[in-house]
Design an enzyme around this catalytic site. Structure first.
Site: not given
Ligand code: ARG
Length: 251
Positions: A59, A104, A194-197
């Site tokens: 993603h 993913d 967000q940003g850790d993905s």
């Molecule tokens: N989708 C998020 C990203 O693009 C990561 C989300 C992780 N969230 C969580 N609650 N663990 O960075």
């Protein structure tokens, strides 16, 4: 990395202005602690899988194909350090099954191999898919918070598929073979955000070596109670990842 805190219950006096309130559960990583940690310029994390390939989340990327739009920053905890290695991408491979059966994960090929940076091996069996995991990243330190300059790390416990699914909402759709959950289910407080993905979730294997078991994927908000973090179950895709990386070597 979300390391969300909570407002203290009624206290007599406000904290002194210099005190950093409300950050719990995580800390700044030290230089060299997780040497394979990679920041990708679209705002994701990754882990160095081979000298020239970064493993991240599907993603985080648009499609499979030639792509020189991504800059990878490696070798530093401080993204603004003058000793950061910055390398452009040349090619992206996005798991073709991601949009249908899940998984993913994606690979980013770098323009040139990096030297002197160890890679992070991935789990090829489910043997390490339990226990305590480490997560790390430059993502938000609170829901809707800013991206971080310094790499953050935290520890999160394994959550079973059944417990994860029973949290309801989006968790009902968890794909047990493709996803692995982690976090403090009852209390929240420690999580990726967000940003850790795309960044790795990892632990020590039986031999004491770091092993990647997950890829930061999603969650309902960040660090909320009854909303664990969801990670790509790397062991399920290990052979697909290795095969794709092998093909990329010649692309
Ligand atoms: N989708 C998020 C990203 O693009 C990561 C989300 C992780 N969230 C969580 N609650 N663990 O960075």
């Amino acid at each position: 990395m979300t390391i969300l805190g909570f407002a203290s219950p009624a206290v007599a006096a406000p904290p002194p202005p210099t005190q950093n309130t409300q950050i719990i559960g995580g800390t700044q990583a030290s230089q060299g602690e997780f040497p394979w940690m990679t920041r990708l310029s679209m705002g994701c994390g990754g882990a160095l899988y081979t000298r020239q390939i970064v493993l991240t989340a599907a993603h985080c990327v648009d499609r499979t194909g030639a792509d020189s739009s991504i800059t990878a920053t490696l070798g530093v905890v401080d993204l603004q350090s003058s000793s950061a290695k910055k390398v452009r991408s040349t090619y992206v491979y996005r798991s073709p099954a991601y949009d249908t059966t899940g998984g993913d994960w994606a690979l980013v090929k770098l323009a040139s191999p990096v030297s002197d940076i160890p890679t992070l091996p991935i789990a090829t069996t489910a043997a390490s898919n339990s226990g305590m995991f480490t997560i790390a990243g430059w993502g938000a330190a609170a829901e809707d918070g800013a991206q971080q300059r310094y790499l953050q790390k935290a520890e999160v416990p394994f959550v079973s598929d059944a417990t994860c699914q029973s949290q309801g909402g989006d968790y009902t759709g968890l794909v047990p073979e493709a996803e692995i959950c982690a976090g403090n289910v009852d209390d929240g407080g420690v999580d990726a955000c967000q940003g850790d993905s795309g960044g790795p979730m990892f632990r020590r294997d039986e031999a004491g070596q770091w092993l990647q078991v997950g890829i930061t994927s999603w969650g309902d908000g960040c660090a909320r109670a009854h909303a664990p973090g969801v990670y790509t179950e790397v062991s399920t895709f290990a052979s697909d990842i290795a095969a794709a990386a092998g093909r990329m070597t010649t692309t």
